[in-house]
Design a protein around this motif. Structure first.
Motif, PDB file in Angstrom:
ATOM      1  N   LEU A 617      11.449   8.304  -0.698  1.00  0.00           N
ATOM      2  CA  LEU A 617      11.178   7.192  -1.608  1.00  0.00           C
ATOM      3  C   LEU A 617      10.125   6.265  -1.032  1.00  0.00           C
ATOM      4  O   LEU A 617       9.274   5.742  -1.764  1.00  0.00           O
ATOM      5  CB  LEU A 617      12.467   6.420  -1.890  1.00  0.00           C
ATOM      6  N   LEU A 618      10.153   6.047   0.284  1.00  0.00           N
ATOM      7  CA  LEU A 618       9.142   5.193   0.912  1.00  0.00           C
ATOM      8  C   LEU A 618       7.762   5.834   0.827  1.00  0.00           C
ATOM      9  O   LEU A 618       6.762   5.150   0.590  1.00  0.00           O
ATOM     10  CB  LEU A 618       9.523   4.926   2.369  1.00  0.00           C
ATOM     11  N   LEU A 619       7.702   7.149   0.980  1.00  0.00           N
ATOM     12  CA  LEU A 619       6.428   7.867   0.834  1.00  0.00           C
ATOM     13  C   LEU A 619       6.038   8.043  -0.634  1.00  0.00           C
ATOM     14  O   LEU A 619       4.970   8.539  -0.938  1.00  0.00           O
ATOM     15  CB  LEU A 619       6.531   9.240   1.490  1.00  0.00           C
ATOM     16  N   ARG A 620       6.918   7.658  -1.508  1.00  0.00           N
ATOM     17  CA  ARG A 620       6.750   7.741  -2.960  1.00  0.00           C
ATOM     18  C   ARG A 620       6.528   9.180  -3.428  1.00  0.00           C
ATOM     19  O   ARG A 620       5.722   9.454  -4.323  1.00  0.00           O
ATOM     20  CB  ARG A 620       5.607   6.850  -3.443  1.00  0.00           C
ATOM     21  N   VAL A 630      11.080  -0.826  -3.865  1.00  0.00           N
ATOM     22  CA  VAL A 630      10.692  -0.664  -2.462  1.00  0.00           C
ATOM     23  C   VAL A 630       9.371  -1.394  -2.293  1.00  0.00           C
ATOM     24  O   VAL A 630       8.427  -1.168  -3.059  1.00  0.00           O
ATOM     25  CB  VAL A 630      10.529   0.820  -2.083  1.00  0.00           C
ATOM     26  N   THR A 631       9.310  -2.288  -1.315  1.00  0.00           N
ATOM     27  CA  THR A 631       8.105  -3.098  -1.130  1.00  0.00           C
ATOM     28  C   THR A 631       7.583  -2.950   0.291  1.00  0.00           C
ATOM     29  O   THR A 631       8.334  -2.692   1.233  1.00  0.00           O
ATOM     30  CB  THR A 631       8.380  -4.582  -1.411  1.00  0.00           C
ATOM     31  N   ILE A 632       6.271  -3.123   0.422  1.00  0.00           N
ATOM     32  CA  ILE A 632       5.591  -3.206   1.718  1.00  0.00           C
ATOM     33  C   ILE A 632       4.767  -4.477   1.704  1.00  0.00           C
ATOM     34  O   ILE A 632       3.900  -4.654   0.834  1.00  0.00           O
ATOM     35  CB  ILE A 632       4.700  -1.974   1.971  1.00  0.00           C
ATOM     36  N   ASP A 633       5.074  -5.380   2.637  1.00  0.00           N
ATOM     37  CA  ASP A 633       4.412  -6.684   2.697  1.00  0.00           C
ATOM     38  C   ASP A 633       4.496  -7.419   1.364  1.00  0.00           C
ATOM     39  O   ASP A 633       3.542  -8.072   0.926  1.00  0.00           O
ATOM     40  CB  ASP A 633       2.935  -6.526   3.112  1.00  0.00           C
ATOM     41  N   ILE A 637       5.668  -0.753  -4.017  1.00  0.00           N
ATOM     42  CA  ILE A 637       4.832   0.410  -3.716  1.00  0.00           C
ATOM     43  C   ILE A 637       4.343   1.107  -4.978  1.00  0.00           C
ATOM     44  O   ILE A 637       3.371   1.875  -4.933  1.00  0.00           O
ATOM     45  CB  ILE A 637       5.582   1.406  -2.807  1.00  0.00           C
ATOM     46  N   LYS A 638       4.951   0.843  -6.137  1.00  0.00           N
ATOM     47  CA  LYS A 638       4.435   1.393  -7.393  1.00  0.00           C
ATOM     48  C   LYS A 638       3.094   0.780  -7.766  1.00  0.00           C
ATOM     49  O   LYS A 638       2.346   1.348  -8.566  1.00  0.00           O
ATOM     50  CB  LYS A 638       5.439   1.152  -8.524  1.00  0.00           C
ATOM     51  N   HIS A 639       2.800  -0.400  -7.185  1.00  0.00           N
ATOM     52  CA  HIS A 639       1.541  -1.078  -7.495  1.00  0.00           C
ATOM     53  C   HIS A 639       0.436  -0.719  -6.516  1.00  0.00           C
ATOM     54  O   HIS A 639      -0.689  -1.199  -6.663  1.00  0.00           O
ATOM     55  CB  HIS A 639       1.762  -2.589  -7.510  1.00  0.00           C
ATOM     56  N   LEU A 640       0.737   0.095  -5.515  1.00  0.00           N
ATOM     57  CA  LEU A 640      -0.254   0.502  -4.526  1.00  0.00           C
ATOM     58  C   LEU A 640      -0.830   1.866  -4.899  1.00  0.00           C
ATOM     59  O   LEU A 640      -0.159   2.698  -5.508  1.00  0.00           O
ATOM     60  CB  LEU A 640       0.371   0.587  -3.130  1.00  0.00           C
ATOM     61  N   THR A 641      -2.076   2.083  -4.516  1.00  0.00           N
ATOM     62  CA  THR A 641      -2.633   3.424  -4.683  1.00  0.00           C
ATOM     63  C   THR A 641      -1.909   4.362  -3.725  1.00  0.00           C
ATOM     64  O   THR A 641      -1.495   3.979  -2.622  1.00  0.00           O
ATOM     65  CB  THR A 641      -4.138   3.449  -4.392  1.00  0.00           C
ATOM     66  N   LEU A 642      -1.753   5.619  -4.139  1.00  0.00           N
ATOM     67  CA  LEU A 642      -1.005   6.564  -3.319  1.00  0.00           C
ATOM     68  C   LEU A 642      -1.688   6.822  -1.985  1.00  0.00           C
ATOM     69  O   LEU A 642      -1.023   6.943  -0.943  1.00  0.00           O
ATOM     70  CB  LEU A 642      -0.828   7.877  -4.090  1.00  0.00           C
ATOM     71  N   ASP A 643      -3.021   6.884  -2.000  1.00  0.00           N
ATOM     72  CA  ASP A 643      -3.740   7.140  -0.750  1.00  0.00           C
ATOM     73  C   ASP A 643      -3.564   5.986   0.233  1.00  0.00           C
ATOM     74  O   ASP A 643      -3.357   6.215   1.434  1.00  0.00           O
ATOM     75  CB  ASP A 643      -5.223   7.367  -1.036  1.00  0.00           C
ATOM     76  N   SER A 644      -3.659   4.765  -0.263  1.00  0.00           N
ATOM     77  CA  SER A 644      -3.513   3.624   0.648  1.00  0.00           C
ATOM     78  C   SER A 644      -2.072   3.502   1.131  1.00  0.00           C
ATOM     79  O   SER A 644      -1.826   3.154   2.294  1.00  0.00           O
ATOM     80  CB  SER A 644      -3.958   2.335  -0.041  1.00  0.00           C
TER      81      SER A 644
END
Length: 821
Positions: A617-620, A630-633, A637-644
């Motif tokens: 789930l963290l790696l999406r 699940v959030t990072i900073d 993480i759904k709002h982040l690009t997968l590559d980043s």
């Protein structure tokens, strides 16, 4: 005047039948249902019989016209009447053939053709009564009246069948969708087939064919099926490449020039023969200019040095571009699909589908360079042969074209089925071979070499038999096509000889028509081959199409978070998750925890508790169920690009897989720009540097497929070195040292603290609890729930705690007083 009217009526009859034929051809596949049991089947059978009878009476009427013309020696409009009559016969034969292969024809199309033909036939009946130029007037009138009766009967049947079909379709629309689906998958006894999970997820030929037939029915027939492939158009058409557009323009000019040269070359050859005949007969000079021009045109019309060679030179560049675009797009699409897709699919089938991009790439070459030019050749030939001979030459060419087309079509239907079966057997044999070779250790250790050899021999036998039947059909098709071509050449040669004998045309025209016959028939051969090739390419591309139609629920977000700007704080807030689509059986229940930079969070618990799912789930690889996040900073993480997102994370899996390349390149995969010295330093920290230097080729030693040449401990250390080199903000260790001895594990743990986990967010999955005693927080999972949390000492202090129980088991196992965990 009456003959002019009769010519127009015959032409109208042909046009009406042609219109009905085209309409049927475009739409008959949409209603085709081989398993249909329609209450009007007997009436529809009568309609088929009437269509054959119409074609038969048309043929007899054409022969009667010809006999009358020969008897009276008339010219006038009589040849055009006869020609149109034969064309009418040809088209009704075509309709009869299409009606024979259609189990549920579109009767409106046939009714329209019958109505138009009926009106023109009624006019022919009036003409037959009023003229005295017929050889057998009463018989002829009876034939025309009989044909008119057949046409009226076909109109009535078509109208009745169409209305009945509408009523049946309306009744079907009110049936529940589930019943339709169930009935389509029912067995002979009406019971539902219950395929197992493997059959549902395997890329089996029968499933592909069944799905394709369903698409043909639901998408409006053949045209709807072909529309499915428009998804590939951006990769077949160079819309943004000016250079390739220029190549395509030059290719089109070359194709047009080639069509012109084909006509001029044959005509010039006839002029050479006429010139030589006159020179010999009249004693004149040799026609050197005519001969030189003929040689020049022969060079241009040549296969290897003329315009065709230029077409091939330009066309191969377009095909290669399309192949690169398609295969790259297929790879990119596959790598963007979710883990659930890759878990369910056979890797060999996916690789095969990607490789079949080459088959689809040849479509552009087949359509632009082969199909369209030769269709133009046929159209030009229909006009040109009539100028060389007369309208009957055009009729002969049309008969050859239609006969050749139907022979190719009917045999190609069997060839498509044989091709599907052969491809399926070949894939099964390849899959079996791949599985046996890739499981060499298992086969050898169990002594199953003879067993696998028998399985492979059986698979090979089945594959060879299928391929042999496919090759036999190729032979049958070639023989039938050549027979049609030779019969057409015989007919047109007899017509030319007749014209020359009566002084209607010069001898050169016979040579011209003979030389031009290759231009007439070559397109038919090429079109037959192209039809089979396109059909084969479409079959091969069906898996690629299914691959492109697979969509990923994991979508890119708008935010790109770089490692330089990220801290790596991880938070799970009320996270629940289920692998099943209905989300009824949850794997994780309300998971909550936070991991700050510099902290180590350990996940422990029995097998199947949900530890690895947290990592996924963290790696999406999957998305969490709402309303959890699940959030990072602070970023979901759904709002982040997968590559980043994945660029922030480094993972050491329990069972690492390496590429079949050197150790140096495998470690450098963590950071592609790393120098050799940085790779060596990472391997020092992972306690693998000295071991690598002991290999004969050192860092340039190839590791074998998936790293089979290395031991489990060496694989884990290489994976650890790769992540150390990556320097991510978040580190995931999934049993990262489970295959190591205690001394090496302690050495690596020191390297991990020094070079990897310090200042970074670390999440560790461990069964060996001794590796997580220093973790800032330990989460104990049981059946997808966090049942305990705290430091090592805090959890040990809890009476009857789950962690304390696990710890006790491992201690007893190590001293040999209990069973191992």
């Amino acid at each position: 005047m009456l003959q002019l009217i009769q010519s127009c009526l015959s032409l109208c009859s042909s046009i009406g039948a042609l219109a009905g034929f085209l309409l049927a051809y475009l739409f008959w596949s949409a209603d085709r249902d081989e398993s249909a049991r329609h209450p009007l089947r007997s009436i529809e059978l009568l309609g088929r019989v009437l269509t054959i009878a119409i074609a038969a009476t048309s043929c007899i009427i054409s022969i009667a016209y010809t006999l009358s013309n020969v008897s009276y020696g008339k010219v006038s409009f009589e040849p055009y009447i006869i020609a149109c009559s034969f064309l009418d016969t040809l088209l009704w034969l075509s309709l009869a053939l299409t009606l024979t292969v259609s189990s549920r024809p579109v009767w409106n199309a046939y009714g329209t053709a019958a109505l138009v033909s009926c009106l023109s036939t009624a006019g022919s009946l009036v003409y037959s009564i009023s003229t005295d130029e017929l050889l057998f007037p009463r018989t002829f009138i009876a034939l025309v009246a009989l044909r008119c009766t057949f046409l009226i009967g076909l109109c009535a049947i078509a109208s009745f069948a169409s209305c009945s079909r509408i009523a049946v379709n309306q009744q079907t629309e009110h049936e529940p969708l589930l019943r339709s689906i169930s009935s389509s998958s029912a067995g002979k006894d009406g019971e539902l087939d219950d395929p197992d999970e493997e059959s549902l997820t395997s890329d089996d030929d029968e499933l592909v064919l069944a799905k394709r037939q369903e698409i043909v029915k639901t998408r409006g027939g053949l045209l709807g099926y072909l529309k499915e492939f428009k998804i590939f158009w951006p990769y077949l058409w160079p819309s943004k490449n000016r250079r390739l557009q220029g190549i395509l323009a030059a290719l089109l000019v070359d194709i047009i020039a080639h069509r012109i040269v084909n006509v001029l070359y044959a005509r010039q050859f006839g002029l050479v023969v006429d010139g030589l005949y006159e020179a010999v007969k009249l004693g004149g000079a040799l026609p050197w200019e005519t001969i030189l021009l003929w040689i020049f045109l022969a060079i241009l019309a040549g296969h290897s040095c003329g315009l065709e060679a230029i077409s091939e030179y330009l066309g191969v560049r377009l095909t290669n571009w399309s192949r690169i675009q398609l295969q790259a797009a297929a790879f990119n699409h596959v790598m963007g699909l979710p883990m659930s897709f890759h878990d369910d699919k056979d890797s060999g089938e996916i690789i095969k589908a990607i490789e079949q991009a080459g088959s689809l790439a040849s479509l552009l070459n087949s359509i632009v360079i082969e199909t369209l030019p030769f269709l133009c050749d046929i159209a030009i030939a229909l006009f040109y042969v009539s100028t060389l001979l007369d309208i009957f030459a055009t009729v002969i060419v049309l008969y050859v074209v239609v006969a050749f087309t139907f022979v190719t079509y009917f045999i190609s239907l069997a060839m498509v089925r044989a091709r599907r079966d052969s491809a399926a057997k070949s894939r099964s044999q390849s899959r079996l071979l791949y599985e046996v070779v890739s499981n060499f250790t298992t086969v050898t250790s169990f002594g199953r070499r003879s067993h696998e050899q028998r399985r492979l021999r059986d698979a090979l036998q089945t594959a060879v038999e299928s391929d042999q039947w496919n090759n036999d059909l190729h032979i049958y098709l070639s023989a039938s096509q050549e027979l049609v071509e030779l019969m057409g050449l015989l007919a047109i040669s007899m017509l030319a000889a007749y014209k020359i004998a009566h002084g209607s045309i010069p001898v050169g025209n016979f040579v011209t028509i003979y030389e031009y016959w290759d231009v007439v028939t070559t397109p038919l051969w090429i079109l037959g081959y192209t039809l089979r090739k396109i059909s084969s390419n479409l079959v091969d591309a069906e898996r690629l199409l299914q691959l492109f139609q697979e969509s990923s629920p994991i979508k890119d977000g708008p935010i790109e978070l770089s490692p330089c700007n990220a801290l790596g704080a991880v938070s799970f807030s009320d996270v629940s998750f289920a692998y099943s689509a209905d989300q009824k059986q949850l794997t994780l229940h309300n998971i909550d925890f936070t991991a700050q930079p510099g902290q180590t969070i350990a996940l422990v618990g029995a097998t199947g508790a949900g530890k690895s799912t947290v990592i996924k789930l963290l790696l999406r690889f999957f998305d969490v169920c709402s309303p959890g996040a699940v959030t990072i900073d602070g970023h979901n993480i759904k709002h982040l690009t997968l590559d980043s997102l994945r660029g922030l994370i480094g993972i050491v899996p329990q069972s690492p897989a390496l590429f079949n390349t050197s150790l140096l390149e495998n470690v450098r995969y963590g950071r592609l720009t790393a120098s050799d010295a940085e790779v060596h330093a990472a391997c020092h920290s992972a306690a693998i540097h000295e071991r690598i230097l002991s290999f004969p080729q050192g860092y340039h030693t190839r590791v074998g497929e998936r790293g089979v040449k290395l031991s489990g401990g060496e694989l884990q250390r290489i994976a650890i070195a790769r992540v150390i080199l990556q320097q991510p903000r978040i580190v995931l260790l999934d049993e990262a040292t489970s295959a190591l001895d205690t001394k090496t594990e302690q050495e690596i743990q020191r390297g991990l603290v020094k070079d990897l986990t310090q200042g970074r967010t670390t999440i560790v999955i461990a069964h060996r609890l001794s590796t997580v005693v220093d973790a800032h927080q330990i989460l104990v999972l049981d059946e997808g729930r966090i049942v305990e949390r705290g430091s090592h000492q805090e959890l040990l202090d809890r009476e009857d705690g789950r962690y304390r129980e696990l710890w006790g088991r491992q201690i007893r196992a190590e001293v040999g007083t209990g069973r191992p965990s």
